[in-house]
Design a protein around this motif. Structure first.
Motif, PDB file in Angstrom:
ATOM      1  N   SER A 264      -0.533 -15.652 -20.857  1.00 34.53           N
ATOM      2  CA  SER A 264      -0.741 -16.612 -19.781  1.00 34.53           C
ATOM      3  C   SER A 264      -1.364 -15.884 -18.596  1.00 34.53           C
ATOM      4  O   SER A 264      -0.876 -14.829 -18.185  1.00 34.53           O
ATOM      5  CB  SER A 264       0.598 -17.229 -19.358  1.00 34.53           C
ATOM      6  OG  SER A 264       0.431 -18.070 -18.236  1.00 34.53           O
ATOM      7  N   ASP A 265      -2.448 -16.432 -18.079  1.00 33.77           N
ATOM      8  CA  ASP A 265      -3.117 -15.888 -16.903  1.00 33.77           C
ATOM      9  C   ASP A 265      -3.283 -17.013 -15.891  1.00 33.77           C
ATOM     10  O   ASP A 265      -3.906 -18.035 -16.189  1.00 33.77           O
ATOM     11  CB  ASP A 265      -4.497 -15.323 -17.273  1.00 33.77           C
ATOM     12  CG  ASP A 265      -4.372 -14.141 -18.218  1.00 33.77           C
ATOM     13  OD1 ASP A 265      -3.777 -13.139 -17.802  1.00 33.77           O
ATOM     14  OD2 ASP A 265      -4.860 -14.239 -19.357  1.00 33.77           O
ATOM     15  N   GLY A 266      -2.700 -16.830 -14.705  1.00 33.58           N
ATOM     16  CA  GLY A 266      -2.782 -17.861 -13.682  1.00 33.58           C
ATOM     17  C   GLY A 266      -3.174 -17.274 -12.346  1.00 33.58           C
ATOM     18  O   GLY A 266      -2.969 -16.090 -12.085  1.00 33.58           O
ATOM     19  N   HIS A 267      -3.765 -18.106 -11.499  1.00 37.06           N
ATOM     20  CA  HIS A 267      -4.115 -17.662 -10.149  1.00 37.06           C
ATOM     21  C   HIS A 267      -3.960 -18.812  -9.156  1.00 37.06           C
ATOM     22  O   HIS A 267      -4.049 -19.985  -9.524  1.00 37.06           O
ATOM     23  CB  HIS A 267      -5.520 -17.073 -10.094  1.00 37.06           C
ATOM     24  CG  HIS A 267      -6.611 -18.103 -10.230  1.00 37.06           C
ATOM     25  ND1 HIS A 267      -7.048 -18.560 -11.444  1.00 37.06           N
ATOM     26  CD2 HIS A 267      -7.330 -18.767  -9.292  1.00 37.06           C
ATOM     27  CE1 HIS A 267      -8.001 -19.467 -11.251  1.00 37.06           C
ATOM     28  NE2 HIS A 267      -8.180 -19.612  -9.957  1.00 37.06           N
ATOM     29  N   TRP A 268      -3.721 -18.456  -7.914  1.00 34.62           N
ATOM     30  CA  TRP A 268      -3.559 -19.412  -6.833  1.00 34.62           C
ATOM     31  C   TRP A 268      -4.931 -19.761  -6.269  1.00 34.62           C
ATOM     32  O   TRP A 268      -5.698 -18.880  -5.880  1.00 34.62           O
ATOM     33  CB  TRP A 268      -2.683 -18.820  -5.739  1.00 34.62           C
ATOM     34  CG  TRP A 268      -2.526 -19.676  -4.532  1.00 34.62           C
ATOM     35  CD1 TRP A 268      -3.010 -19.413  -3.282  1.00 34.62           C
ATOM     36  CD2 TRP A 268      -1.858 -20.936  -4.439  1.00 34.62           C
ATOM     37  NE1 TRP A 268      -2.669 -20.427  -2.423  1.00 34.62           N
ATOM     38  CE2 TRP A 268      -1.965 -21.377  -3.102  1.00 34.62           C
ATOM     39  CE3 TRP A 268      -1.186 -21.739  -5.349  1.00 34.62           C
ATOM     40  CZ2 TRP A 268      -1.417 -22.578  -2.665  1.00 34.62           C
ATOM     41  CZ3 TRP A 268      -0.648 -22.932  -4.913  1.00 34.62           C
ATOM     42  CH2 TRP A 268      -0.756 -23.335  -3.594  1.00 34.62           C
ATOM     43  N   ASP A 269      -5.278 -21.042  -6.253  1.00 37.08           N
ATOM     44  CA  ASP A 269      -6.508 -21.552  -5.647  1.00 37.08           C
ATOM     45  C   ASP A 269      -6.118 -22.051  -4.253  1.00 37.08           C
ATOM     46  O   ASP A 269      -5.642 -23.170  -4.092  1.00 37.08           O
ATOM     47  CB  ASP A 269      -7.065 -22.686  -6.509  1.00 37.08           C
ATOM     48  CG  ASP A 269      -8.338 -23.298  -5.955  1.00 37.08           C
ATOM     49  OD1 ASP A 269      -8.626 -23.141  -4.751  1.00 37.08           O
ATOM     50  OD2 ASP A 269      -9.045 -23.967  -6.735  1.00 37.08           O
ATOM     51  N   ALA A 270      -6.290 -21.187  -3.248  1.00 30.44           N
ATOM     52  CA  ALA A 270      -5.845 -21.505  -1.884  1.00 30.44           C
ATOM     53  C   ALA A 270      -6.600 -22.675  -1.280  1.00 30.44           C
ATOM     54  O   ALA A 270      -6.034 -23.440  -0.495  1.00 30.44           O
ATOM     55  CB  ALA A 270      -5.983 -20.275  -0.992  1.00 30.44           C
ATOM     56  N   VAL A 271      -7.862 -22.850  -1.629  1.00 27.87           N
ATOM     57  CA  VAL A 271      -8.656 -23.953  -1.081  1.00 27.87           C
ATOM     58  C   VAL A 271      -8.097 -25.292  -1.546  1.00 27.87           C
ATOM     59  O   VAL A 271      -7.901 -26.215  -0.760  1.00 27.87           O
ATOM     60  CB  VAL A 271     -10.148 -23.805  -1.479  1.00 27.87           C
ATOM     61  CG1 VAL A 271     -10.941 -25.025  -1.038  1.00 27.87           C
ATOM     62  CG2 VAL A 271     -10.731 -22.530  -0.876  1.00 27.87           C
ATOM     63  N   ALA A 272      -7.802 -25.402  -2.828  1.00 29.19           N
ATOM     64  CA  ALA A 272      -7.289 -26.659  -3.390  1.00 29.19           C
ATOM     65  C   ALA A 272      -5.766 -26.768  -3.297  1.00 29.19           C
ATOM     66  O   ALA A 272      -5.213 -27.851  -3.457  1.00 29.19           O
ATOM     67  CB  ALA A 272      -7.730 -26.790  -4.850  1.00 29.19           C
ATOM     68  N   GLY A 273      -5.073 -25.643  -3.054  1.00 27.00           N
ATOM     69  CA  GLY A 273      -3.616 -25.656  -3.033  1.00 27.00           C
ATOM     70  C   GLY A 273      -3.015 -25.871  -4.408  1.00 27.00           C
ATOM     71  O   GLY A 273      -1.996 -26.538  -4.561  1.00 27.00           O
ATOM     72  N   LEU A 274      -3.661 -25.279  -5.426  1.00 27.40           N
ATOM     73  CA  LEU A 274      -3.253 -25.471  -6.823  1.00 27.40           C
ATOM     74  C   LEU A 274      -3.124 -24.142  -7.547  1.00 27.40           C
ATOM     75  O   LEU A 274      -3.749 -23.157  -7.162  1.00 27.40           O
ATOM     76  CB  LEU A 274      -4.297 -26.314  -7.567  1.00 27.40           C
ATOM     77  CG  LEU A 274      -4.606 -27.693  -7.014  1.00 27.40           C
ATOM     78  CD1 LEU A 274      -5.828 -28.274  -7.718  1.00 27.40           C
ATOM     79  CD2 LEU A 274      -3.413 -28.602  -7.159  1.00 27.40           C
ATOM     80  N   VAL A 275      -2.336 -24.135  -8.617  1.00 27.02           N
ATOM     81  CA  VAL A 275      -2.278 -22.995  -9.528  1.00 27.02           C
ATOM     82  C   VAL A 275      -3.095 -23.380 -10.752  1.00 27.02           C
ATOM     83  O   VAL A 275      -2.905 -24.446 -11.337  1.00 27.02           O
ATOM     84  CB  VAL A 275      -0.826 -22.676  -9.949  1.00 27.02           C
ATOM     85  CG1 VAL A 275      -0.807 -21.550 -10.972  1.00 27.02           C
ATOM     86  CG2 VAL A 275       0.017 -22.319  -8.745  1.00 27.02           C
ATOM     87  N   ARG A 276      -4.010 -22.508 -11.147  1.00 25.00           N
ATOM     88  CA  ARG A 276      -4.837 -22.735 -12.333  1.00 25.00           C
ATOM     89  C   ARG A 276      -4.416 -21.717 -13.395  1.00 25.00           C
ATOM     90  O   ARG A 276      -4.374 -20.521 -13.121  1.00 25.00           O
ATOM     91  CB  ARG A 276      -6.305 -22.599 -11.988  1.00 25.00           C
ATOM     92  CG  ARG A 276      -6.713 -23.604 -10.917  1.00 25.00           C
ATOM     93  CD  ARG A 276      -8.207 -23.614 -10.646  1.00 25.00           C
ATOM     94  NE  ARG A 276      -8.529 -24.486  -9.533  1.00 25.00           N
ATOM     95  CZ  ARG A 276      -8.641 -25.800  -9.586  1.00 25.00           C
ATOM     96  NH1 ARG A 276      -8.456 -26.428 -10.734  1.00 25.00           N
ATOM     97  NH2 ARG A 276      -8.945 -26.506  -8.507  1.00 25.00           N
ATOM     98  N   VAL A 277      -4.091 -22.211 -14.598  1.00 23.68           N
ATOM     99  CA  VAL A 277      -3.513 -21.361 -15.642  1.00 23.68           C
ATOM    100  C   VAL A 277      -4.280 -21.525 -16.953  1.00 23.68           C
ATOM    101  O   VAL A 277      -4.669 -22.631 -17.324  1.00 23.68           O
ATOM    102  CB  VAL A 277      -2.024 -21.726 -15.873  1.00 23.68           C
ATOM    103  CG1 VAL A 277      -1.416 -20.866 -16.968  1.00 23.68           C
ATOM    104  CG2 VAL A 277      -1.227 -21.597 -14.584  1.00 23.68           C
TER     105      VAL A 277
END
Length: 102
Positions: free
Chosen positions: A33-46
């Protein structure tokens, strides 16, 4: 009655900034599992992978974490009364609500 277990925004942002990776293996199955925080959208993308021999399954998904205030406001606007929200395990919020009397 409604019970929700959702991601809490600030703790989730900290957990996935800049990214978070995991790998587990058990009985011939490999999970990554690889995830990152998208600060612009306020979402976690995994992105997740499940591998077993010749078989492979991959999935991409998005998690929308909440602040306690956002979650409470949304539940009340949807007609839920007696909303209680508190910390859950790790980076989560636990909400319990009952329907407003007619």
């Amino acid at each position: 009655m409604l019970v929700l277990d959702v991601r809490e925004r600030e703790a989730t942002a900290a957990r996935y900034t800049p990214s978070r990776s995991a790998r587990r293996e058990a009985e011939g199955v490999v999970f990554t599992s690889d995830g990152h925080w998208d600060a612009v959208a306020g979402l976690v993308r995994v992105h997740e992978r499940h591998e077993s021999g010749e078989r492979l399954a991959e999935h991409d998904f998005v998690m929308r974490p909440w602040t306690e205030a956002e979650l409470g406001e949304r539940l009340e606007r949807a007609g839920w009364g007696e909303v209680e929200i508190g910390p859950g395990r790790e980076s989560r919020l636990l909400a319990v609500a009952t329907l407003r009397a007619p």
